[in-house]
Design a protein around this motif. Sequence first.
Motif, PDB file in Angstrom:
ATOM      1  N   VAL A  25     -10.583  22.284 -20.002  1.00 61.12           N
ATOM      2  CA  VAL A  25     -10.181  23.601 -21.000  1.00 61.12           C
ATOM      3  C   VAL A  25      -9.278  24.682 -20.491  1.00 61.12           C
ATOM      4  O   VAL A  25      -9.051  25.318 -20.734  1.00 61.12           O
TER       5      VAL A  25
ATOM      6  N   GLY B 299     -15.349  29.874 -27.869  1.00 60.06           N
ATOM      7  CA  GLY B 299     -17.045  30.220 -27.531  1.00 60.06           C
ATOM      8  C   GLY B 299     -17.724  31.542 -27.981  1.00 60.06           C
ATOM      9  O   GLY B 299     -18.427  31.853 -27.359  1.00 60.06           O
TER      10      GLY B 299
ATOM     11  N   ARG C 277     -13.557  23.032 -30.793  1.00 59.25           N
ATOM     12  CA  ARG C 277     -14.910  22.894 -29.397  1.00 59.25           C
ATOM     13  C   ARG C 277     -13.590  23.043 -28.651  1.00 59.25           C
ATOM     14  O   ARG C 277     -12.022  23.119 -28.911  1.00 59.25           O
ATOM     15  N   ALA C 278     -13.886  23.161 -28.072  1.00 60.20           N
ATOM     16  CA  ALA C 278     -12.492  24.446 -26.396  1.00 60.20           C
ATOM     17  C   ALA C 278     -11.630  23.272 -25.987  1.00 60.20           C
ATOM     18  O   ALA C 278     -10.981  22.561 -25.119  1.00 60.20           O
ATOM     19  N   GLU C 279     -12.535  21.685 -26.124  1.00 60.59           N
ATOM     20  CA  GLU C 279     -11.415  20.780 -25.358  1.00 60.59           C
ATOM     21  C   GLU C 279     -10.650  20.546 -26.388  1.00 60.59           C
ATOM     22  O   GLU C 279     -10.033  19.299 -26.158  1.00 60.59           O
TER      23      GLU C 279
ATOM     24  N   ARG D  11     -14.169  21.415 -16.815  1.00 59.67           N
ATOM     25  CA  ARG D  11     -14.331  22.754 -16.728  1.00 59.67           C
ATOM     26  C   ARG D  11     -12.669  22.962 -17.127  1.00 59.67           C
ATOM     27  O   ARG D  11     -11.668  23.513 -16.929  1.00 59.67           O
TER      28      ARG D  11
ATOM     29  N   ARG E 284     -24.113  18.504 -21.479  1.00 60.49           N
ATOM     30  CA  ARG E 284     -22.398  19.676 -21.335  1.00 60.49           C
ATOM     31  C   ARG E 284     -21.924  19.100 -22.967  1.00 60.49           C
ATOM     32  O   ARG E 284     -21.411  19.958 -23.763  1.00 60.49           O
ATOM     33  N   THR E 285     -22.031  17.526 -23.407  1.00 63.75           N
ATOM     34  CA  THR E 285     -21.359  17.325 -24.808  1.00 63.75           C
ATOM     35  C   THR E 285     -22.331  17.984 -25.918  1.00 63.75           C
ATOM     36  O   THR E 285     -21.797  17.812 -27.379  1.00 63.75           O
TER      37      THR E 285
ATOM     38  N   ASN F 206     -20.716  25.344 -19.543  1.00 57.39           N
ATOM     39  CA  ASN F 206     -20.683  24.230 -20.793  1.00 57.39           C
ATOM     40  C   ASN F 206     -20.043  23.650 -21.564  1.00 57.39           C
ATOM     41  O   ASN F 206     -19.918  22.488 -22.488  1.00 57.39           O
ATOM     42  N   VAL F 207     -18.821  23.746 -20.974  1.00 60.74           N
ATOM     43  CA  VAL F 207     -18.055  22.089 -21.185  1.00 60.74           C
ATOM     44  C   VAL F 207     -18.237  20.668 -20.359  1.00 60.74           C
ATOM     45  O   VAL F 207     -18.496  21.116 -19.484  1.00 60.74           O
TER      46      VAL F 207
ATOM     47  N   LEU G 137     -18.610  30.103 -21.241  1.00 59.85           N
ATOM     48  CA  LEU G 137     -18.088  29.283 -22.298  1.00 59.85           C
ATOM     49  C   LEU G 137     -17.941  28.062 -20.994  1.00 59.85           C
ATOM     50  O   LEU G 137     -18.031  26.296 -20.584  1.00 59.85           O
TER      51      LEU G 137
END
Length: 273
Positions: A168, A72, A131-133, A165, A8-9, A161-162, A158
């Motif tokens: 995010v 994303g 990045r969403a993070e 979860r 995922r990273t 894939n993080v 999205l």
Amino acid sequence: MDAGQVTRTEVPEAFDEVAERYDLMVGMSPGYHAQLRASADALLSAIPDAAPVPAGGESTRPAGPLHLLDLGCGSGASTRALVEAVRRHATPGGRTAARPAAVLAVDGSPGMLDAARSKAWPSWVGFAQGRAEALAHQPELAAAREAGGLDGVLAAYLVRNVPDRDAVIAAIRDELRPGGVLAVHDYSVRGQPAASALWTAMCWSIVIPLGWMTSRTTRLYRYLWRSVIDMDSTAELEARLRRAGFVDVTTHHAGGWQRGIVHTVVGRRPADA
């Protein structure tokens, strides 16, 4: 070289490997763009201030543009769906006044962003890498924050894939204004044996071979198969949103051959939060 598994990273970097040919791949997926349009419509429909104002009517909606985030965005397919939804909701039949919009599209893959930026866009659409993070550190959201927060977020393919979860989803909630809406569009087959079997058959007989033909790599597409098998069920995803404080959580299911595979979960940040 096409060895190793994507984690995922590593997803943004894996998308860089296929960015030049990714539009070709999704263009061969029946219903892909229509499903994104349906999710963008669901998002806009759930934002009260996005509703058009009848000619001659009075509006109580906030001044300024509708602030929307495509988180994303990839090569821009979801961004296009969001732009088209804004236009449809603004002027159905050409008889209504439109609230202007500002769309920010964010992705962690430089290659996918290059593909997205290369297309023609209205002046009110912008792109940024992130990045969403690390959404809280996205400087391009400053205007939305000054206006009280985002009105809506489309997160297509999205959340699956993080790395975290829940983190995010909570970060998205924090960027929404009170009453703002999140639409999570993704694959999910957990708890559905028939859908799981169809997904596996489709990936190994069509998607993964096509990935090799178009990009000479299958790493991302093997990851795609595995990530969907591992993805939350829609009930689990709804529960994540509720734990993060979202209300009015509902799920819309895609039709056609991807019934039971593609879904959109919509939730609202409470108006008093």
